[in-house]
Design an enzyme around this catalytic site. Structure first.
Site, PDB file in Angstrom:
ATOM      1  N   ARG A 262       1.238  -0.919   0.211  1.00 21.33           N
ATOM      2  CA  ARG A 262      -0.175  -0.252  -0.213  1.00 21.33           C
ATOM      3  C   ARG A 262       0.619   1.495  -0.011  1.00 21.33           C
ATOM      4  NH1 ARG A 262      -2.270   1.311   5.084  1.00 21.33           N
ATOM      5  NH2 ARG A 262      -1.669   2.946   4.783  1.00 21.33           N
ATOM      6  N   HIS A 266      -4.563   4.480   3.296  1.00 17.57           N
ATOM      7  CA  HIS A 266      -5.340   3.889   3.724  1.00 17.57           C
ATOM      8  C   HIS A 266      -6.841   4.703   2.620  1.00 17.57           C
ATOM      9  CE1 HIS A 266      -7.804   0.677   5.279  1.00 17.57           C
ATOM     10  NE2 HIS A 266      -9.172   2.003   6.115  1.00 17.57           N
ATOM     11  N   TYR A 275       1.749   7.297  11.284  1.00 16.60           N
ATOM     12  CA  TYR A 275       2.175   6.132  12.161  1.00 16.60           C
ATOM     13  C   TYR A 275       3.681   4.872  11.510  1.00 16.60           C
ATOM     14  CZ  TYR A 275      -1.704   4.619   8.619  1.00 16.60           C
ATOM     15  OH  TYR A 275      -1.802   4.675   7.313  1.00 16.60           O
TER      16      TYR A 275
HETATM   17  C1  LIG Z   1     -15.581  -5.570  10.521  1.00 18.08           C
HETATM   18  C2  LIG Z   1     -14.194  -4.702  10.746  1.00 18.08           C
HETATM   19  N1  LIG Z   1     -14.120  -4.455  11.362  1.00 18.08           N
HETATM   20  C3  LIG Z   1     -13.513  -2.925  11.458  1.00 18.08           C
HETATM   21  C4  LIG Z   1     -13.063  -1.718  10.374  1.00 18.08           C
HETATM   22  C5  LIG Z   1     -12.679  -0.702  10.961  1.00 18.08           C
HETATM   23  N2  LIG Z   1     -11.444  -1.072   9.177  1.00 18.08           N
HETATM   24  C6  LIG Z   1     -11.329  -0.885   8.431  1.00 18.08           C
HETATM   25  S1  LIG Z   1     -10.590  -0.621   7.043  1.00 18.08           S
HETATM   26  C7  LIG Z   1      -9.346  -1.996   8.307  1.00 18.08           C
HETATM   27  C8  LIG Z   1      -8.123  -2.699   7.938  1.00 18.08           C
HETATM   28  C9  LIG Z   1      -8.517  -3.122   6.746  1.00 18.08           C
HETATM   29  O1  LIG Z   1      -7.685  -3.623   6.463  1.00 18.08           O
HETATM   30  P1  LIG Z   1      -7.155  -4.675   5.300  1.00 18.08           P
HETATM   31  O2  LIG Z   1      -8.014  -6.433   4.730  1.00 18.08           O
HETATM   32  O3  LIG Z   1      -5.387  -5.188   5.132  1.00 18.08           O
HETATM   33  O4  LIG Z   1      -7.402  -3.738   3.456  1.00 18.08           O
HETATM   34  P2  LIG Z   1      -6.855  -2.967   3.017  1.00 18.08           P
HETATM   35  O5  LIG Z   1      -7.250  -1.210   3.892  1.00 18.08           O
HETATM   36  O6  LIG Z   1      -5.445  -2.491   3.041  1.00 18.08           O
HETATM   37  O7  LIG Z   1      -7.406  -2.878   1.792  1.00 18.08           O
HETATM   38  C10 LIG Z   1     -10.004  -1.741   9.898  1.00 18.08           C
HETATM   39  C11 LIG Z   1      -9.762  -2.633  10.698  1.00 18.08           C
HETATM   40  C12 LIG Z   1     -14.475  -2.785   9.350  1.00 18.08           C
HETATM   41  N3  LIG Z   1     -14.160  -1.887   8.342  1.00 18.08           N
HETATM   42  N4  LIG Z   1     -14.984  -3.823   9.379  1.00 18.08           N
END
Ligand SMILES: Cc1ncc(C[n+]2csc(CCOP(=O)(O)OP(=O)(O)O)c2C)c(N)n1
Length: 370
Positions: A262, A266, A275
């Site tokens: 990435r 985000h 961070y």
């Molecule tokens: C069930 C749930 N828990 C927490 C969140 C908050 N949240 C949004 S994005 C994220 C991180 C996701 O990371 P990843 O799965 O690695 O995907 P990326 O964003 O890196 O594509 C979190 C914890 C959420 N959207 N859904």
């Protein structure tokens, strides 16, 4: 199998083109026309992503999850499908997957404006909407794949395949376990791609799991797993194509861990400087400058006399024209009322939702907010 070893995260991953575009596995290179078609599709998504951030800054899109730098995984995988029959279950970062699948660009713009027309999916396309709760799409993907398996058996034909994406963070969710366990137990025609981009917002992948690799989780579900260089479009396409073919002929699901990075925040609301440690910033910069997926395939195509700067400029101009038309179409969409936000949650709305909708209407009629 030739392995890419330039970065420890990439140890043991399958690759066809080195980061500088040099073919490592000449026998696996696609026909020139296919390579060009895939390059065009990939660049189109990246141009969209870059312009989307500008639109967000202009107040013309809501919060937007960027995928630039990850487009080889998204596009390489989706181009192995047969739309609109095969299914795509994207993550919210999957604008590139949806575009490659065939979601019209104006619909994507409406989606990121929070407009209901963006989320009202075309029933003729087997494309699920973007889910914000992470990994929610995986049990759905497994269930759809089971339905496709049974339908195909009844009709005496090959099943449509479901391609589902999840992030590295999403693999820590219960829904990841539910979806993959079910898919493995019923040997459904599904392919799961983990977009391992190193981060779940501010949590680095090494804090996500004590497992050596995320692919190793496939073992526990009886699902064969492959690790691939996620910035090598040809490699991603190759492994997903094999997995889709196997699923179609009744061989069951596959788990693919695509190693990418990435390189961007985000979302349009995030600031990684809050961070990133200094070594993280160095690593991000390395991926940004030396492992760009577009540059890699372009270097290969250019080196074989198949691509030029003029063609590149023409392509970017074409995508910009498409985007202008898409914006005009999105701008012409009917205005929306706040209570419409709650209209697409369930086929039959729950009493709670109905109550909330009438509260919103009453507030509006009184001249209050919204
Ligand atoms: C069930 C749930 N828990 C927490 C969140 C908050 N949240 C949004 S994005 C994220 C991180 C996701 O990371 P990843 O799965 O690695 O995907 P990326 O964003 O890196 O594509 C979190 C914890 C959420 N959207 N859904």
């Amino acid at each position: 199998m030739t392995l890419s070893t330039a970065d420890p995260r990439l140890d043991g991953t399958f690759c066809i083109l080195e980061a500088d575009g040099t073919p490592r596995q000449p026998t696996l290179l696609p026909e020139d026309a296919a390579a060009l078609r895939m390059y065009r599709a990939m660049r189109r998504t990246r141009v969209f992503d870059e312009r989307a951030l500008v639109l967000q800054r202009q107040g013309r899109l809501g919060v937007y999850p960027l995928f630039g730098g990850m487009e080889a995984t998204q596009v390489g995988a989706v181009l192995a499908l047969n739309p609109p029959h095969d299914w795509l279950a994207p993550t919210y970062r999957g604008s590139g997957t949806a575009l490659a699948y065939g979601l019209p660009m104006h619909k994507l713009i409406l989606t990121w404006r929070g407009h209901p027309d963006g989320f009202r999916m075309n029933p003729d396309q087997h494309l699920l909407p973007f889910y914000t709760p992470i990994a929610n799409q995986l049990p759905h993907a497994a269930g759809i794949a089971l339905a496709e398996q049974r339908l195909a058996a009844r009709e005496g034909r090959d099943p449509n395949v479901v391609l589902a994406f999840v992030g590295d963070g999403g693999t820590s969710e219960g829904d990841f376990h539910v979806g993959l366990n079910f898919a493995g137990a019923y040997r459904v025609p599904a392919v799961f791609v983990i977009e391992n981009n190193g981060w779940a917002i501010s949590t680095p992948t090494q804090l996500q799991s004590a497992a050596n690799t995320l692919a190793s989780r496939g073992e526990g579900y009886g699902i064969p797993a492959v690790r691939v260089d996620g910035n090598d479009l040809l490699a991603v396409h190759h492994v997903v194509q094999e997995a889709v073919a196997r699923a179609r002929r009744g061989g069951g699901p596959t788990l693919i861990e695509a190693i990418t990075y990435r390189i961007l925040p985000h979302t349009s609301s995030d600031d990684p400087a809050r961070y990133h440690r200094s070594e993280d910033a160095v690593q991000a910069d390395h991926w940004r400058r030396h492992r760009d997926p577009g540059q890699r395939l372009r270097a290969y195509l250019g080196g074989h006399g198949l691509w030029t700067d003029d063609l590149e400029q023409q392509l970017v101009a074409e995508v910009e024209a498409e985007l202008r038309d898409a914006l005009a179409q999105a701008d012409a969409a009917p205005g929306i009322e706040p209570w419409e936000l709650l209209e697409h949650v369930f086929e039959t709305p729950t009493p709670d939702l109905l109550e909330q909708q009438s509260e919103l209407r009453a507030l509006h009629e009184e001249g209050g907010r919204p």
